[in-house]
Design a protein around this motif. Structure first.
Motif, PDB file in Angstrom:
ATOM      1  N   TYR A 110      35.349  81.630  15.396  1.00  0.00           N
ATOM      2  CA  TYR A 110      35.958  80.410  15.943  1.00  0.00           C
ATOM      3  C   TYR A 110      34.924  79.605  16.685  1.00  0.00           C
ATOM      4  O   TYR A 110      33.936  80.152  17.125  1.00  0.00           O
ATOM      5  CB  TYR A 110      37.109  80.799  16.886  1.00  0.00           C
ATOM      6  CG  TYR A 110      38.353  81.211  16.138  1.00  0.00           C
ATOM      7  CD1 TYR A 110      39.112  80.267  15.451  1.00  0.00           C
ATOM      8  CD2 TYR A 110      38.770  82.543  16.115  1.00  0.00           C
ATOM      9  CE1 TYR A 110      40.262  80.641  14.750  1.00  0.00           C
ATOM     10  CE2 TYR A 110      39.909  82.916  15.410  1.00  0.00           C
ATOM     11  CZ  TYR A 110      40.648  81.950  14.738  1.00  0.00           C
ATOM     12  OH  TYR A 110      41.779  82.315  14.036  1.00  0.00           O
ATOM     13  N   VAL A 145      36.674  80.582  10.330  1.00  0.00           N
ATOM     14  CA  VAL A 145      36.198  81.090   9.038  1.00  0.00           C
ATOM     15  C   VAL A 145      36.194  82.618   9.080  1.00  0.00           C
ATOM     16  O   VAL A 145      35.684  83.215  10.024  1.00  0.00           O
ATOM     17  CB  VAL A 145      34.791  80.539   8.720  1.00  0.00           C
ATOM     18  CG1 VAL A 145      34.163  81.268   7.529  1.00  0.00           C
ATOM     19  CG2 VAL A 145      34.871  79.040   8.449  1.00  0.00           C
ATOM     20  N   TRP A 146      36.784  83.212   8.059  1.00  0.00           N
ATOM     21  CA  TRP A 146      36.910  84.674   7.968  1.00  0.00           C
ATOM     22  C   TRP A 146      35.897  85.235   6.967  1.00  0.00           C
ATOM     23  O   TRP A 146      35.646  84.624   5.924  1.00  0.00           O
ATOM     24  CB  TRP A 146      38.304  85.043   7.463  1.00  0.00           C
ATOM     25  CG  TRP A 146      39.412  84.794   8.442  1.00  0.00           C
ATOM     26  CD1 TRP A 146      39.894  83.571   8.838  1.00  0.00           C
ATOM     27  CD2 TRP A 146      40.187  85.777   9.133  1.00  0.00           C
ATOM     28  NE1 TRP A 146      40.932  83.756   9.732  1.00  0.00           N
ATOM     29  CE2 TRP A 146      41.126  85.082   9.922  1.00  0.00           C
ATOM     30  CE3 TRP A 146      40.183  87.177   9.146  1.00  0.00           C
ATOM     31  CZ2 TRP A 146      42.061  85.747  10.726  1.00  0.00           C
ATOM     32  CZ3 TRP A 146      41.112  87.841   9.949  1.00  0.00           C
ATOM     33  CH2 TRP A 146      42.032  87.133  10.736  1.00  0.00           C
ATOM     34  N   ARG A 160      27.663  78.415   5.649  1.00  0.00           N
ATOM     35  CA  ARG A 160      28.720  79.358   5.286  1.00  0.00           C
ATOM     36  C   ARG A 160      28.188  80.349   4.271  1.00  0.00           C
ATOM     37  O   ARG A 160      27.456  79.961   3.351  1.00  0.00           O
ATOM     38  CB  ARG A 160      29.927  78.627   4.672  1.00  0.00           C
ATOM     39  CG  ARG A 160      30.575  77.580   5.587  1.00  0.00           C
ATOM     40  CD  ARG A 160      31.254  78.208   6.794  1.00  0.00           C
ATOM     41  NE  ARG A 160      31.873  77.219   7.682  1.00  0.00           N
ATOM     42  CZ  ARG A 160      31.304  76.721   8.789  1.00  0.00           C
ATOM     43  NH1 ARG A 160      30.089  77.113   9.168  1.00  0.00           N
ATOM     44  NH2 ARG A 160      31.950  75.854   9.536  1.00  0.00           N
ATOM     45  N   MET A 207      33.289  85.002   2.182  1.00  0.00           N
ATOM     46  CA  MET A 207      34.423  84.363   2.867  1.00  0.00           C
ATOM     47  C   MET A 207      35.767  84.816   2.313  1.00  0.00           C
ATOM     48  O   MET A 207      35.924  85.001   1.112  1.00  0.00           O
ATOM     49  CB  MET A 207      34.310  82.832   2.751  1.00  0.00           C
ATOM     50  CG  MET A 207      33.334  82.244   3.754  1.00  0.00           C
ATOM     51  SD  MET A 207      33.016  80.471   3.482  1.00  0.00           S
ATOM     52  CE  MET A 207      34.598  79.759   3.932  1.00  0.00           C
ATOM     53  N   GLU A 253      35.778  77.456  14.235  1.00  0.00           N
ATOM     54  CA  GLU A 253      36.007  76.961  12.876  1.00  0.00           C
ATOM     55  C   GLU A 253      37.013  77.798  12.104  1.00  0.00           C
ATOM     56  O   GLU A 253      37.542  77.337  11.087  1.00  0.00           O
ATOM     57  CB  GLU A 253      34.681  76.838  12.110  1.00  0.00           C
ATOM     58  CG  GLU A 253      33.845  78.100  12.078  1.00  0.00           C
ATOM     59  CD  GLU A 253      32.886  78.181  13.267  1.00  0.00           C
ATOM     60  OE1 GLU A 253      33.312  77.872  14.394  1.00  0.00           O
ATOM     61  OE2 GLU A 253      31.728  78.572  13.063  1.00  0.00           O
ATOM     62  N   GLU A 273      29.970  79.602  19.451  1.00  0.00           N
ATOM     63  CA  GLU A 273      30.413  80.429  18.323  1.00  0.00           C
ATOM     64  C   GLU A 273      30.981  81.726  18.892  1.00  0.00           C
ATOM     65  O   GLU A 273      30.270  82.467  19.580  1.00  0.00           O
ATOM     66  CB  GLU A 273      29.236  80.743  17.393  1.00  0.00           C
ATOM     67  CG  GLU A 273      28.727  79.539  16.632  1.00  0.00           C
ATOM     68  CD  GLU A 273      29.622  79.167  15.453  1.00  0.00           C
ATOM     69  OE1 GLU A 273      30.652  78.497  15.714  1.00  0.00           O
ATOM     70  OE2 GLU A 273      29.300  79.534  14.317  1.00  0.00           O
ATOM     71  N   HIS A 307      25.431  81.427   9.044  1.00  0.00           N
ATOM     72  CA  HIS A 307      26.598  80.786   9.664  1.00  0.00           C
ATOM     73  C   HIS A 307      26.398  80.563  11.172  1.00  0.00           C
ATOM     74  O   HIS A 307      26.405  79.433  11.641  1.00  0.00           O
ATOM     75  CB  HIS A 307      27.856  81.638   9.402  1.00  0.00           C
ATOM     76  CG  HIS A 307      29.114  81.019   9.923  1.00  0.00           C
ATOM     77  ND1 HIS A 307      30.272  80.939   9.192  1.00  0.00           N
ATOM     78  CD2 HIS A 307      29.421  80.432  11.113  1.00  0.00           C
ATOM     79  CE1 HIS A 307      31.211  80.322   9.897  1.00  0.00           C
ATOM     80  NE2 HIS A 307      30.724  80.026  11.070  1.00  0.00           N
ATOM     81  N   VAL A 308      26.197  81.653  11.901  1.00  0.00           N
ATOM     82  CA  VAL A 308      26.210  81.565  13.374  1.00  0.00           C
ATOM     83  C   VAL A 308      25.010  80.757  13.871  1.00  0.00           C
ATOM     84  O   VAL A 308      25.154  79.876  14.723  1.00  0.00           O
ATOM     85  CB  VAL A 308      26.250  82.975  14.006  1.00  0.00           C
ATOM     86  CG1 VAL A 308      26.191  82.895  15.521  1.00  0.00           C
ATOM     87  CG2 VAL A 308      27.506  83.717  13.560  1.00  0.00           C
ATOM     88  N   ARG A 309      23.820  81.039  13.319  1.00  0.00           N
ATOM     89  CA  ARG A 309      22.644  80.290  13.751  1.00  0.00           C
ATOM     90  C   ARG A 309      22.491  78.974  12.991  1.00  0.00           C
ATOM     91  O   ARG A 309      22.171  77.945  13.560  1.00  0.00           O
ATOM     92  CB  ARG A 309      21.365  81.121  13.600  1.00  0.00           C
ATOM     93  CG  ARG A 309      20.127  80.382  14.121  1.00  0.00           C
ATOM     94  CD  ARG A 309      18.931  81.280  14.279  1.00  0.00           C
ATOM     95  NE  ARG A 309      18.449  81.738  12.992  1.00  0.00           N
ATOM     96  CZ  ARG A 309      17.385  82.548  12.845  1.00  0.00           C
ATOM     97  NH1 ARG A 309      16.741  82.987  13.910  1.00  0.00           N
ATOM     98  NH2 ARG A 309      17.010  82.930  11.648  1.00  0.00           N
ATOM     99  N   GLY A 310      22.751  79.016  11.677  1.00  0.00           N
ATOM    100  CA  GLY A 310      22.440  77.850  10.848  1.00  0.00           C
ATOM    101  C   GLY A 310      23.570  76.860  10.668  1.00  0.00           C
ATOM    102  O   GLY A 310      23.350  75.749  10.190  1.00  0.00           O
ATOM    103  N   GLY A 311      24.805  77.267  11.022  1.00  0.00           N
ATOM    104  CA  GLY A 311      25.938  76.358  10.848  1.00  0.00           C
ATOM    105  C   GLY A 311      26.405  76.240   9.404  1.00  0.00           C
ATOM    106  O   GLY A 311      27.233  75.390   9.081  1.00  0.00           O
TER     107      GLY A 311
END
Lengths: 132, 132
Positions: A90, A94-95, A117, A122, A92, A28, A111-115
């Motif tokens: 990135y 996602v902004w 969103r 967003m 992915e 990530e 997001h970063v740890r859990g995958g």
């Protein structure tokens, strides 16, 4: 649609990924815009909206959470100033637009740890500044 | 292998991409490290290896080539200093070490515009600095 656009149009969210590319160096890779514009610039800038302090907070929290293969990076102007402060994650792509340490915590954990969103923060690709 | 690694290990080069994610905002997003360290730092830095001038050159050439949906960004330290100057291109997550304007031209024309790879300049994920 020009050739450049066409090349990616059929590739969905794995755009540009090539099966023979090397494995990712970071799982990530977060880019936090910390661009500063001159005072009074009509587009504003992320630095004026506390981006540097929140970037530092995000780096510290990522370390505390012990996230592996994750990099929190500063970036120059990501050119979505009106929606800022902004970041993009990135591969992915996602902004997020975020405002607070609580927003950063949620992005890191969900997001970063859990995958997952953080849908409420967003940014969508059609959110573009008005043509000036 | 911890959970974080496991999550991505089966996903190949589309790591992290989620079919329901929005379309990419930029088709090709290039991050050029322009970090500067204090003089004499043992890891060196990209700025000392002409990264700022070459980043400016890349931005100018991308504009001249009329590349659409491409963003050339500055980035803070990408943490592969010994291999620098470095850049990474997302969403594909391909890294390059470059030295010259000719290298930049080749990356822009072959990779960013053409969708190919400049294999002679690519950095592999196992190229890591020695643990100090």
């Amino acid at each position: 649609m020009d050739d450049q656009t066409k090349k990616f149009a059929g590739m969905g969210n794995a755009a540009g990924a090539d099966r023979s590319d090397p494995a990712p160096f970071y799982a990530e890779h977060v880019f936090v815009c910390t661009n500063r514009r001159p005072a009074g610039h009509p587009r504003g800038c992320c630095a004026d909206k506390n981006a540097e302090e929140l970037r530092d907070y995000m780096k510290g929290r990522a370390k505390e959470l012990g996230l592996k293969d994750v990099r929190i990076n500063s970036a120059g102007c990501l050119d979505r100033c009106e929606l800022g402060p902004t970041m993009v994650i990135y591969p992915e792509g996602v902004w997020y637009g975020y405002r607070s340490k609580a927003d950063i915590d949620e992005i890191l954990e969900t997001h970063v740890r859990g995958g997952g969103r953080v849908t409420r923060l967003m940014l969508m690709p059609d959110q573009r500044p008005p043509k000036g």
